[in-house]
Design a protein around this motif. Sequence first.
Motif, mmCIF file in Angstrom:
data_model
loop_
_atom_site.group_PDB
_atom_site.id
_atom_site.type_symbol
_atom_site.label_atom_id
_atom_site.label_comp_id
_atom_site.label_asym_id
_atom_site.label_seq_id
_atom_site.Cartn_x
_atom_site.Cartn_y
_atom_site.Cartn_z
ATOM 1 N N UNK A 1 -30.242 33.347 -97.187
ATOM 2 C CA UNK A 1 -30.200 33.116 -98.635
ATOM 3 C C UNK A 1 -30.514 31.656 -98.967
ATOM 4 N N UNK B 1 -27.561 40.592 -94.101
ATOM 5 C CA UNK B 1 -27.624 39.389 -94.929
ATOM 6 C C UNK B 1 -26.965 38.212 -94.203
ATOM 7 N N UNK B 2 -27.419 37.015 -94.486
ATOM 8 C CA UNK B 2 -26.766 35.815 -93.941
ATOM 9 C C UNK B 2 -26.909 34.684 -94.943
ATOM 10 N N UNK B 3 -25.959 33.778 -94.886
ATOM 11 C CA UNK B 3 -26.011 32.622 -95.794
ATOM 12 C C UNK B 3 -27.221 31.752 -95.486
ATOM 13 N N UNK C 1 -29.698 35.092 -88.277
ATOM 14 C CA UNK C 1 -28.369 35.676 -88.525
ATOM 15 C C UNK C 1 -27.246 34.747 -88.098
#
Lengths: 303, 303
Positions: free
Chosen positions: A175, A170-172, A138
């Motif tokens: 992804x 969600x986290x970049x 995260x």
Amino acid sequence: MAAPKYLTGDKAGIDEFLDRFEVFLFDCDGVLWSGDHLFPRIPETIDMLRKKGKQLVFVTNNSTKSRADYKKKFDKMGISAKEEEVFGSSYSAAIYISRILRLPAPKNKVFVLGETGVEQELQSENVPYIGGTDPSYRREVENSDYTSIADESALDPDVGIVLAGLDFHPSYLKYSLAMAYLRRGAKFLATNIDSTLPNAGSLFPGAGATTAPLILASGQEPLALGKPSQAMMDAIEGKFQFDRSKACMIGDRLNTDIQFGIEGKLGGTLCVLTGVSKKEEFLAEGVAVVPGAYVDQLGDLLR
Amino acid sequence: MAAPKYLTGDKAGIDEFLDRFEVFLFDCDGVLWSGDHLFPRIPETIDMLRKKGKQLVFVTNNSTKSRADYKKKFDKMGISAKEEEVFGSSYSAAIYISRILRLPAPKNKVFVLGETGVEQELQSENVPYIGGTDPSYRREVENSDYTSIADESALDPDVGIVLAGLDFHPSYLKYSLAMAYLRRGAKFLATNIDSTLPNAGSLFPGAGATTAPLILASGQEPLALGKPSQAMMDAIEGKFQFDRSKACMIGDRLNTDIQFGIEGKLGGTLCVLTGVSKKEEFLAEGVAVVPGAYVDQLGDLLR
């Protein structure tokens, strides 16, 4: 296609409808409850069906909860249910990975986007995984991450599957890693791709919102293992062993629940109007998915 | 459609090409650099064009940086550029909101999904906003949030626009709020909808990955204000005042940069092969978007 039969207040129609089936598959969110709000007369309706000797299966696309979590929710809601009667999309995905996909170890490791429900069901099938609720995913993406993801040194060499369920965190970084695994050749699976999640009488982003960025960025489509995927129906039939012509799917969504029952060639489908779909959507001319019958709410089956 | 002319190593062809144009619009990522990696001979190529008296505009879909941020990046990379020569998708969106959309105050407040580049450009146009980099939107969603979002008590009454750029800090709370604003009737705008972000020689999720969950969950499509949207071309022409027939778009992506130049009826387009698109994509038969010319890398324009 025959017009759906409206059963609310139709005592004879309800009797005839219930007599046709031995097995009822229930969607949960939008049918039994919405979030923490229990709909009227649900425990009594379930008990009525049990007294009639019906087999009940609770089929949910909610990937954030395991079967054990769901049992706790049924208890809290005062609805009688056994853990073995629950069949969730996370369980469906875990079974698909362990019993059908069967990648050779150690290359069967799963990179998870999702919550503890996915993790618990993978554990129950002894499938190794990383990601998921691990808080280390995260954090912010640093410049060095771009390099280590691009040269694959940040990737686990054993990950052969990306599995995405509804992810409340969600986290970049997640992804970016998932995209890199997909570009390296990982299989792309989704517990389900529901566009929305009903809660508190409104709609919130569903599990499809977790996969949407990955579909766009990778150009790949996941195999979805929740409703309306027939992989889930096959797994349910394999576990519960029933005659499909004597089974009825009850749900609130035309494009997941009702389509799931129709494509699965079940004997019947029943739409309730306490969730996503409105009756105008299936009463119109020329629509693709039409339930066999509908009620305003599930408790209307109770006379 | 004429085949694109390959200019690398073709001294006479390069001279003839450069002489045709007075203005060059440059994409940045994938053309000048990839992330923090500067491509060969870029500062010298830019200087060569300036010595020839060409007008240069740096047109970027990167929404995370403001024009001022971009000027700093040019300085760091050793490329001569003025802040006024930079035209980013965040600036394009801010101009669209303040000068074209012109919602009456106070209902012109923007809910931002994105980074500081979006915020700075909204500030430069005196557009009020919430969300963005505010860390309070990165927390977990609590049960009470579902209720307060569903009954709209958690919503700002003045938000009339949802603007999404690339967000390195996605959260379920932000997506839930953005979806609720869209359901309440907010205009849906995106700085750009690039599927991928080139970095470190690989591809990462682009700004389209920020909008994808919202598109799926809300059923609404955003108006994108970056390339290839002609709203951006109109704004660039309005600011820089040039003859489109004497202008050339230089970029690495067929479906953003080159399409942007073709649809904008510029005099020419030049594709570089240091980014997303490969020459096979435009040299094949019957493809939709074909550049006027191409080079292996921008520095090949320097003899």
